[in-house]
Design an enzyme around this catalytic site. Structure first.
Site, PDB file in Angstrom:
ATOM      1  CB  ALA A   1     -13.493   4.949   8.392  1.00 26.65           C
ATOM      2  CB  ILE A   2      -9.565   1.534   6.112  1.00 25.90           C
ATOM      3  CG1 ILE A   2     -10.215   0.357   4.994  1.00 25.90           C
ATOM      4  CG2 ILE A   2     -10.013   0.944   7.541  1.00 25.90           C
ATOM      5  CD1 ILE A   2      -9.770  -1.182   5.179  1.00 25.90           C
TER       6      ILE A   2
ATOM      7  CG  ASP B   1      -1.758  -1.302   1.474  1.00 23.60           C
ATOM      8  OD1 ASP B   1      -2.233  -1.508   0.265  1.00 23.60           O
ATOM      9  OD2 ASP B   1      -2.196  -1.677   2.522  1.00 23.60           O
TER      10      ASP B   1
ATOM     11  CG  ASP C   1      -3.236  10.217   0.680  1.00 23.69           C
ATOM     12  OD1 ASP C   1      -3.312   9.809  -0.424  1.00 23.69           O
ATOM     13  OD2 ASP C   1      -3.375  11.254   1.142  1.00 23.69           O
TER      14      ASP C   1
ATOM     15  N   GLY D   1     -11.940  -7.540   8.902  1.00 19.26           N
ATOM     16  CA  GLY D   1     -13.053  -8.061   8.794  1.00 19.26           C
ATOM     17  C   GLY D   1     -14.058  -7.277   9.870  1.00 19.26           C
TER      18      GLY D   1
ATOM     19  CB  SER E   1     -11.915  -1.359   2.446  1.00 16.11           C
ATOM     20  OG  SER E   1     -11.646  -2.662   2.329  1.00 16.11           O
TER      21      SER E   1
ATOM     22  CD  GLU F   1      -9.348  -3.624  -0.449  1.00 14.76           C
ATOM     23  OE1 GLU F   1     -10.067  -3.512   0.671  1.00 14.76           O
ATOM     24  OE2 GLU F   1      -8.644  -4.557  -0.552  1.00 14.76           O
TER      25      GLU F   1
ATOM     26  CD1 TRP G   1     -19.723  -2.766   6.162  1.00  9.81           C
ATOM     27  CD2 TRP G   1     -17.813  -3.400   5.822  1.00  9.81           C
ATOM     28  NE1 TRP G   1     -19.590  -3.545   7.190  1.00  9.81           N
ATOM     29  CE2 TRP G   1     -18.153  -3.719   6.934  1.00  9.81           C
ATOM     30  CE3 TRP G   1     -16.430  -3.479   5.594  1.00  9.81           C
ATOM     31  CZ2 TRP G   1     -17.591  -4.481   7.882  1.00  9.81           C
ATOM     32  CZ3 TRP G   1     -15.534  -4.230   6.250  1.00  9.81           C
ATOM     33  CH2 TRP G   1     -16.235  -4.821   7.483  1.00  9.81           C
TER      34      TRP G   1
END
Length: 322
Positions: free
Chosen positions: A154-155, A42, A100, A118, A172, A209, A174
């Site tokens: 919230a990722i 990432d 980021d 998860g 991501s 995601e 959901w």
């Protein structure tokens, strides 16, 4: 749902069984050659105002790499010496994910996620630095959170300034990729701000995601990682892209299929030894857009490594990887 400690990633990659074939036909360019410390997951990369480059990533306390020439990369420790105490509210080891990095208002801004595999009991935090280098960051706390009662996760934060406002794409699984407006002074979500939906999949588990939004010409381009990461050579990650004339969407691919219905032009996918590219970000260097991502090396037991490719643009305004 995707991130966990880099040690776990490497262990999983080491025990993964190589597939019978190397993957899809070679239709994509290989990443540009690099040397030194190539292991990363990432990645977010920036060309520093002081010269050279820094990359941050999942693993450690936001793992850091530095380079003078974008070819030789050296391990530079971590953004933080120790995890801020509030991180432990989201996982027992205080592990951060998917940072980021950006420069705005005279300082560097580092956003990151803390969560557990998860669950969408998650938070995006923010830190600031005068130099962007590891060891210089001051954590500013939570910028945005989600709970199990929310329809989003919230990722995977990604910042963009548009229409004179500051925005953060995130999400991501959901209900996929979301967008929220931030206060440009604090860098945190505006209380009560609308959470827009930018992209999702029509089928569970809605595997999209790692968003990144880039302005080019008259359009905003939404890049996202589709399918499964974090399984070494068995990863099926790939990068897709759509565009919109508005930061809030709707985004669609070159055929007109909405990204809210699973659309997205395929930008980069498995080819040869370069398996499951994703976790992408984009940075500007010498007037060019450069795509940074990780891939799993099929000739090195699926170890996640840094991929860098220049982006070019077609006549009708779609990105291509060089």
């Amino acid at each position: 749902m995707k991130h966990y400690r880099l040690a776990t990633l490497l262990a999983a990659a080491a025990i993964a069984i190589l597939p019978a074939t190397a993957g899809a036909a070679v239709t994509y360019p290989d990443p540009q050659p690099i040397t030194g410390q190539q292991i990363i997951h990432d990645p977010t990369v920036i060309a520093l105002k002081s010269g050279g480059y820094v990359a941050y990533s999942t693993g450690g306390v936001i793992g850091a790499r530095t380079s003078r020439d974008r070819v030789q990369w050296d391990d530079a420790g971590n953004a933080f010496a120790t995890p801020p105490s509030w991180w432990y509210d989201y996982n027992s080891t205080g592990d951060p994910w998917a940072p980021d990095l950006s420069y705005r208002a005279g300082r560097y801004w580092l956003y990151y996620a803390v969560s557990s595999w998860g669950t969408n009991h998650s938070a995006i935090g923010v830190a600031t630095s005068p130099t962007g280098l590891p060891g210089t960051w001051t954590d500013q706390g939570k910028a945005f959170t989600s709970e199990t009662t929310d329809a989003w996760n919230a990722i995977d934060p990604a910042l963009i300034t548009a229409d004179g406002k500051l925005w953060m794409a995130f999400g991501s699984y959901w209900t996929g990729i979301r967008l929220v407006e931030l206060n440009p002074t604090t860098g945190k979500a505006i209380p009560g701000a609308t959470v827009a939906q930018l992209a999702t999949r029509p089928d569970a588990p809605y595997a999209v995601e790692g968003a990144y939004v880039l302005k080019h010409g008259a359009y905003y381009y939404l890049f996202a990682s589709y399918d499964a990461c974090c399984a070494g050579v068995n990863s099926t990650y790939k990068i897709r892209v759509g565009r919109s004339t508005s930061i809030t969407g709707p985004y669609a691919d070159s055929t007109g299929k909405p990204m809210l219905a699973g659309g997205g032009d395929l930008l980069l996918a498995t080819h040869g030894r370069y398996i499951g590219p994703g976790g992408e970000s984009i940075f500007q260097d010498k007037g060019k857009d450069v795509l940074a991502y990780h891939y799993y090396d099929g000739e090195d037991s699926g170890t996640p490594k840094l991929g860098l490719n220049t982006l070019s643009w077609t006549r009708d305004g779609w990105p291509i990887v060089l």
